[in-house]
Each structure stands twice: as structure tokens, then as C-alpha cells.
Design an enzyme around this catalytic site. Structure first.
Site, PDB file in Angstrom:
ATOM      1  N   PRO A 162      -0.972   0.723  -3.342  1.00 11.01           N
ATOM      2  CA  PRO A 162      -1.469  -0.547  -3.899  1.00 11.01           C
ATOM      3  C   PRO A 162      -0.931  -1.712  -3.082  1.00 11.01           C
ATOM      4  CG  PRO A 162       0.253   0.388  -5.292  1.00 11.01           C
ATOM      5  CD  PRO A 162      -0.060   1.422  -4.242  1.00 11.01           C
ATOM      6  N   ASP A 163      -1.720  -2.761  -2.955  1.00 12.55           N
ATOM      7  CA  ASP A 163      -1.236  -3.971  -2.278  1.00 12.55           C
ATOM      8  C   ASP A 163      -0.618  -4.869  -3.359  1.00 12.55           C
ATOM      9  OD1 ASP A 163      -0.980  -6.555  -1.129  1.00 12.55           O
ATOM     10  OD2 ASP A 163      -2.271  -5.877   0.506  1.00 12.55           O
ATOM     11  N   ILE A 164       0.700  -4.915  -3.355  1.00  9.87           N
ATOM     12  CA  ILE A 164       1.415  -5.604  -4.451  1.00  9.87           C
ATOM     13  C   ILE A 164       1.148  -7.109  -4.408  1.00  9.87           C
ATOM     14  CG2 ILE A 164       3.704  -6.021  -5.449  1.00  9.87           C
ATOM     15  CD1 ILE A 164       4.481  -3.306  -3.989  1.00  9.87           C
ATOM     16  N   PHE A 178       4.674 -12.641   3.047  1.00  9.28           N
ATOM     17  CA  PHE A 178       5.163 -12.666   4.427  1.00  9.28           C
ATOM     18  C   PHE A 178       4.131 -11.959   5.297  1.00  9.28           C
ATOM     19  CE2 PHE A 178       9.654 -14.017   4.886  1.00  9.28           C
ATOM     20  CZ  PHE A 178       9.917 -14.327   3.565  1.00  9.28           C
ATOM     21  N   LYS A 232      -4.430 -12.872   6.301  1.00  8.69           N
ATOM     22  CA  LYS A 232      -3.749 -12.279   5.129  1.00  8.69           C
ATOM     23  C   LYS A 232      -3.743 -13.249   3.949  1.00  8.69           C
ATOM     24  CE  LYS A 232      -1.074  -8.901   7.531  1.00  8.69           C
ATOM     25  NZ  LYS A 232       0.114  -8.532   8.237  1.00  8.69           N
ATOM     26  N   LYS A 244      11.568  21.458   0.085  1.00  5.45           N
ATOM     27  CA  LYS A 244      11.703  21.132   1.504  1.00  5.45           C
ATOM     28  C   LYS A 244      10.800  22.036   2.336  1.00  5.45           C
ATOM     29  CE  LYS A 244      14.923  20.865   5.297  1.00  5.45           C
ATOM     30  NZ  LYS A 244      16.150  21.388   5.868  1.00  5.45           N
ATOM     31  N   ASP A 296       2.129   1.227   3.904  1.00  6.41           N
ATOM     32  CA  ASP A 296       0.704   1.097   3.561  1.00  6.41           C
ATOM     33  C   ASP A 296       0.130   2.368   2.950  1.00  6.41           C
ATOM     34  OD1 ASP A 296       0.362  -1.555   4.463  1.00  6.41           O
ATOM     35  OD2 ASP A 296       0.556  -0.812   6.511  1.00  6.41           O
ATOM     36  N   ASN A 324       9.832   2.255   7.143  1.00  3.51           N
ATOM     37  CA  ASN A 324       9.821   1.308   8.269  1.00  3.51           C
ATOM     38  C   ASN A 324      11.220   0.729   8.432  1.00  3.51           C
ATOM     39  OD1 ASN A 324      10.088  -1.075   6.511  1.00  3.51           O
ATOM     40  ND2 ASN A 324       8.085  -0.406   5.781  1.00  3.51           N
ATOM     41  N   LYS A 346      -5.514 -11.741   0.773  1.00  4.06           N
ATOM     42  CA  LYS A 346      -4.657 -11.368  -0.361  1.00  4.06           C
ATOM     43  C   LYS A 346      -4.678 -12.424  -1.467  1.00  4.06           C
ATOM     44  CE  LYS A 346      -1.831  -8.494   2.585  1.00  4.06           C
ATOM     45  NZ  LYS A 346      -0.886  -7.404   2.376  1.00  4.06           N
TER      46      LYS A 346
HETATM   47  N1  CTP Z   1       2.375  -6.278   0.921  1.00  2.45           N
HETATM   48  C1  CTP Z   1       2.393  -5.795  -0.361  1.00  2.45           C
HETATM   49  N2  CTP Z   1       1.924  -4.545  -0.625  1.00  2.45           N
HETATM   50  C2  CTP Z   1       1.436  -3.775   0.345  1.00  2.45           C
HETATM   51  C3  CTP Z   1       1.417  -4.257   1.670  1.00  2.45           C
HETATM   52  C4  CTP Z   1       1.910  -5.511   1.935  1.00  2.45           C
HETATM   53  O1  CTP Z   1       2.836  -6.495  -1.270  1.00  2.45           O
HETATM   54  N3  CTP Z   1       0.991  -2.565   0.047  1.00  2.45           N
HETATM   55  C5  CTP Z   1       2.816  -7.636   1.170  1.00  2.45           C
HETATM   56  C6  CTP Z   1       4.112  -7.754   1.940  1.00  2.45           C
HETATM   57  O2  CTP Z   1       5.231  -7.795   1.064  1.00  2.45           O
HETATM   58  C7  CTP Z   1       3.907  -9.065   2.669  1.00  2.45           C
HETATM   59  C8  CTP Z   1       2.405  -9.132   2.906  1.00  2.45           C
HETATM   60  O3  CTP Z   1       1.829  -8.243   1.959  1.00  2.45           O
HETATM   61  O4  CTP Z   1       4.228 -10.146   1.837  1.00  2.45           O
HETATM   62  C9  CTP Z   1       1.960  -8.711   4.277  1.00  2.45           C
HETATM   63  O5  CTP Z   1       2.561  -7.490   4.630  1.00  2.45           O
HETATM   64  P1  CTP Z   1       2.331  -6.867   6.044  1.00  2.45           P
HETATM   65  O6  CTP Z   1       3.068  -5.582   6.126  1.00  2.45           O
HETATM   66  O7  CTP Z   1       2.593  -7.896   7.119  1.00  2.45           O
HETATM   67  O8  CTP Z   1       0.778  -6.663   6.079  1.00  2.45           O
HETATM   68  P2  CTP Z   1      -0.153  -5.546   5.517  1.00  2.45           P
HETATM   69  O9  CTP Z   1      -0.787  -6.015   4.269  1.00  2.45           O
HETATM   70  O10 CTP Z   1       0.592  -4.269   5.405  1.00  2.45           O
HETATM   71  O11 CTP Z   1      -1.273  -5.506   6.633  1.00  2.45           O
HETATM   72  P3  CTP Z   1      -1.211  -4.890   8.110  1.00  2.45           P
HETATM   73  O12 CTP Z   1      -0.347  -3.680   8.042  1.00  2.45           O
HETATM   74  O13 CTP Z   1      -2.624  -4.635   8.395  1.00  2.45           O
HETATM   75  O14 CTP Z   1      -0.649  -5.963   8.963  1.00  2.45           O
END
Ligand code: CTP
Length: 480
Positions: free
Chosen positions: A376-378, A395, A409, A359, A349, A281, A413
Site C-alpha cells: 500500500p502507498d501510505i 519525501f 509525486k 528458512k 514498494d 533498503n 499522491k
Molecule cells: N511512500 C509511502 N508508501 C509507499 C511508498 C512511498 O508512504 N508504499 C512515501 C514515502 O514515505 C515518501 C514518498 O511516499 O514520503 C515517496 O517515496 P519514494 O520512495 O521516494 O517514492 P515511491 O512512491 O516509492 O516511488 P518510486 O519508487 O517510483 O520513486
């Protein structure tokens, strides 16, 4: 013995006894007795005594009845900007009071300030060059105005005229002093001094409110006779009080996170499709790096787990570089325990389950098939970890329904605070890659709207909130 008599006795002793003090002041024994009886020293004698004590390594504050050794700690730097009012002469006294508190003072004077005092008198006191010109070949050759603005721990405008306050609130940069206030990343403190009507005028008050909202600290003027003969609020606060406030700002700026471990995630992640292609991104990592720099400057031990960006590692920060979300997750868990976690990374994500080891070549009529799996969602994982940091901050970058999504969120979270910022498709106004940010801080049900500000300023604002949180919660996590 009265407090004054007590402190005066100490002063006399430090200066070598009564005879030495009488000789120094050019007075007889009865004069010293009179000072004692009145519990006061004439202003000119006070100046002589202060200078003599200073030379012996002591600082004397008669109004506060304090006598203390000049600090030998590392010097803090203050950029003292004197603007053009009758109180400009008090700027000289202020310079001395700041030096007494261990500051090294670099002076800047506006053109109108030079109608009241000369750069030479300020320079003689500070032992340094005094800067007056925005476009001076010599000044720019020695020290560019941007470095002048940055090479300091505090910018102090004292006295600040109504005109200069208006310039600051409108962001004008038409002279050296106003340019420095705009270019600095140090805290800015303003001590106004003006006629009481000018002080009360709604224009001045609006300008001050605007500065206050931007985080500028205002040392309010005091009431009394002003130079124009009117009585009311407008006199510059006492130099001693201004110097004390300056010392407090710089001290708390430096130390409020001392002994704390702050874990920060930052930047994008790269999720490989094959050895040369990846999913990612537009995150630049600037906000996470600004947070890391600010937390370290406030005394924290900082672990910055960063995705691939080309930013330099901030001073005194432990940088752990990772590529993928899974590696970032592992690095974060290995960095625990921490007192505070701030997840500023834009984590991808998904990762590619069937990433190729070689390649991938284009083949006619064959569409590449990418199989995705959830990363994983950190932030959620840190918020629910057994050794959960007591304060977890995330954030939320959203293109619509900012606050609603941010609140979702926060709940989903299970973090403590969320910083919600708006992202747009237009690269010129997008938070991604920009040096600025417009965000709101969600603390449970409280929402604080922050102004459009630099990412450094956002970091400073967040630290003020963290500092208050630490003071309110008696969290003594032993992480060292
Ligand atoms: N975050 C994280 N790990 C992930 C996804 C997000 O730690 N796999 C954390 C980001 O660092 C941020 C918060 O979660 O602090 C929200 O991230 P954001 O990209 O806005 O949201 P997502 O959880 O990815 O949800 P969505 O894409 O549905 O908006």
C-alpha cells in the site's frame, strides 16, 4: 498622572515608600521630585533600584515603563557568548534582563571580551561559572564543550564583533565560543555591535546574509554614537530588546505545535522472504527520528511509526514499531486523526507474496522464485483518507530529475508538500545513513531550496514552515 509617574509610584510602593527609596538611593525628597519631573532616573540610581526590586521578585523596565513579577515558570536556558568589543559591558546588563525573563544564563567569554569585562563580573551576576577556555582540563572534567553547546535552549552571541561573525559564517572552531556555535543544536541568535564602516562593509554584510540563510537570527544594531566617535549603524541593540527577542524565540520554539497531533513514518520496512531473509533498503530512520524529536520539543503529541532501526526513541514520543509496509499502513490508519502527517519512511514498494514460513534451503539447479505484490502507498492513502490530516507532507528521494519526479509525486499522491532530496550511489555523499541532508521543499508551485544541513536543522526548518502554515490556515482540528 504621566505613565512614568504612575510606574514610579508603583516602584516606590514596592520598595517600601518614599523614605525607604530616599535612604536606598542616598538622596533627599527633592531628588525624587526631580526624577519625577524629568520622567527619568540617573543611570546609577536606576541600577540600585533594579537590584532592590530584583531582590523583591520584581523586574523594572523604565524605558518600556514596565514593572512585572519575575517568572516562576520552568527556567529556559541561554548560553550567552560575549565577544570582544566595547559593548561587552552591555553583556552584563543583558544577562540581568535575560534572568528577569526567567532564563538561567550560562556565560561564555572570548579572550578579547576579557579585555573589556572580567569573567568574575559575569559570574557574579549569573551565579554560575563562566567558561572561557576550549581546552581546559577543569572545564572538560566538569562539562565537556559538546554538552555545554547542547545543554541550552538558545545560544545568544551579544555583542558579536565583525570578526566573530566572520568566524561563524566560515564555520571556524578555533576558540570555545566559535566551537559552541558550531556544535549546538539549539537556535543561535546574534546581536552585532561594531564601528559603522565595519558594519556596512560588504564582507560583514555577506557574512550576515550567510548566517541569516542558515537560520541564525540577527538582532540588527541600532544607529547612534559609537564608541569610536563615529555616528551610524553599529551600536548594540538595547539589552531589553535583545532579551525580549530571545524570550520570543525560545517561547515560540517550545510551543508552536502545542495541542497538535503529528504522525510521522520513518525508517525502512522489511518485507520477509522467509523467517531470516527480507527485502529492504538503506534508510537509517535518522530523518524521521529527528523530525519526531523536534516536533515533540515544539510541544506536539507525536506518534512515530517506525520500521526496524536501532535508534533510541526521542523524548515524549509515542513509538509504534513495525516491520512491514502493510503493518506500517495499518498503524498509521489506527493513529488517525492527526493534524499533520509526515511520511519520511522509505517504504518497500513490494512485498513477497509467497514468503516462506520456514528458512529456505539452497537446492542445486533450483532458482528460488519470488512473487512480488505491491505494498500500500501510505502517503497516498493518508492524503486521501476520510479523516485526512489537514497537512500531509511526503519525501521524494531521487537519483535524477529530482524536482520533476518530486512534482510528479506531489500530484500523484495528493499530498500538500514534498521534501525532495537527492540520493547518490556513493555512500559517503548519500542521504541514507548520513547525519546531513540537502533538500528542497515543494509547496504546491513554490520551491524553497534549503542548504546542506543536519537532519535536525532540516526538522527545525520544516517546523518553521509548518508554524507559518498553521497561522495562515485557521485549522482548528480537535484531535485531543
Ligand atoms: N511512500 C509511502 N508508501 C509507499 C511508498 C512511498 O508512504 N508504499 C512515501 C514515502 O514515505 C515518501 C514518498 O511516499 O514520503 C515517496 O517515496 P519514494 O520512495 O521516494 O517514492 P515511491 O512512491 O516509492 O516511488 P518510486 O519508487 O517510483 O520513486
Amino acid at each position: 498622572m504621566s505613565d512614568f509617574a504612575d510606574i514610579f509610584a508603583q516602584v516606590i510602593q514596592k520598595l517600601g515608600g518614599r523614605d525607604a527609596v530616599q535612604a536606598l538611593l542616598g538622596v533627599g525628597p527633592s531628588a525624587l521630585s526631580n526624577y519625577l519631573r524629568r520622567a527619568e532616573l540617573p543611570r546609577d540610581k536606576m541600577a540600585i533600584i533594579s537590584t532592590a526590586l530584583h531582590a523583591k521578585g520584581w523586574s523594572f523596565e523604565p524605558k518600556k515603563l514596565q514593572l512585572y513579577p519575575l517568572t516562576t515558570q520552568t527556567k529556559r536556558r541561554v548560553l550567552l557568548i560575549i565577544t570582544g568589543g566595547i559593548a561587552a559591558y552591555k553583556g552584563l546588563d543583558l544577562a540581568r534582563r535575560l534572568m528577569d525573563r526567567g532564563f538561567s544564563v550560562r556565560g561564555v567569554m572570548t579572550e578579547s571580551a576579557q579585555n573589556f569585562i572580567t569573567p568574575l563580573s559575569l559570574s557574579a551576576l549569573t551565579g554560575d561559572k563562566v567558561y572561557t577556555e576550549l581546552f581546559s582540563l577543569t572545564d572538560e572534567a566538569e562539562m565537556g564543550h559538546i554538552r555545554l553547546a547542547r545543554d541550552t535552549d538558545l545560544v545568544l552571541v551579544a555583542p558579536a564583533t565583525a570578526n566573530f561573525i566572520a568566524k561563524l559564517s566560515h564555520g571556524l572552531a578555533d576558540c570555545l565560543a566559535s566551537t559552541l556555535c558550531l556544535a549546538t543544536d539549539a537556535p543561535v541568535m546574534v546581536a552585532p555591535a561594531m564601528n559603522p564602516n565595519m558594519w556596512q562593509h560588504p564582507a560583514t554584510q555577506d557574512n550576515l546574509t550567510c548566517l541569516d540563510q542558515r537560520g541564525v537570527q540577527i538582532i540588527a544594531p541600532v544607529s547612534g554614537d559609537t564608541a569610536c566617535g563615529e555616528i551610524g549603524i553599529g551600536r548594540l541593540a538595547e539589552p531589553v530588546d535583545i532579551a525580549d527577542a530571545a524570550a520570543q524565540v525560545v517561547h515560540s520554539k517550545r510551543n508552536c505545535l502545542a495541542g497538535r497531533h503529528v504522525l510521522i513514518t520513518s525508517g525502512p520496512t522489511h518485507e520477509p522472504i522467509d523467517p531470516v531473509r527480507y527485502i529492504s533498503n538503506r534508510s537509517s530512520g535518522k530523518q524521521g527520528y529527528a523530525l519526531a524529536a523536534a516536533c515533540a520539543a515544539h510541544g506536539a503529541r507525536v506518534t512515530l511509526v517506525s520500521g526496524p532501526v536501532s535508534l533510541p526513541c526521542p523524548a515524549n514520543v509515542t513509538l509504534v514499531k513495525v516491520n512491514t509496509a502493510r503493518a506500517m499502513h495499518q498503524a498509521c490508519l489506527s493513529s488517525l486523526p492527526a493534524d499533520i502527517a509526515i511520511c519520511a519512511a522509505a517504504v518497500a514498494d513490494w512485498y513477497v507474496l509467497n514468503a516462506a514460513t520456514q528458512k529456505q534451503k539452497k537446492q542445486n539447479h533450483v532458482q528460488p522464485q519470488i512473487e512480488l505484490a505491491k505494498n500500500p502507498d501510505i502517503l497516498a492513502s493518508l492524503s486521501q483518507a476520510t479523516s485526512r490530516p489537514p497537512l500531509v507532507i511526503g519525501f521524494a528521494a531521487e537519483t535524477e530529475h529530482l524536482i520533476r519526479h518530486a512534482k510528479d509525486k506531489l500530484a500523484k499522491k495528493k499530498c500538500d508538500w514534498i521534501i525532495a532530496n537527492h540520493i547518490s550511489d556513493d555512500p559517503s555523499s548519500s542521504v541514507f545513513g548520513s547525519d546531513h541532508n540537502k533538500a528542497s521543499l515543494l509547496k504546491g508551485v513554490d520551491i524553497i531550496d534549503w542548504p546542506y544541513q543536519s537532519k535536525q536543522a532540516l526538522a527545525e526548518r520544516l517546523i518553521v514552515e509548518i508554524d507559518q502554515w498553521i497561522k495562515a490556515h485557521d485549522c482548528s482540528i480537535e484531535t485531543k
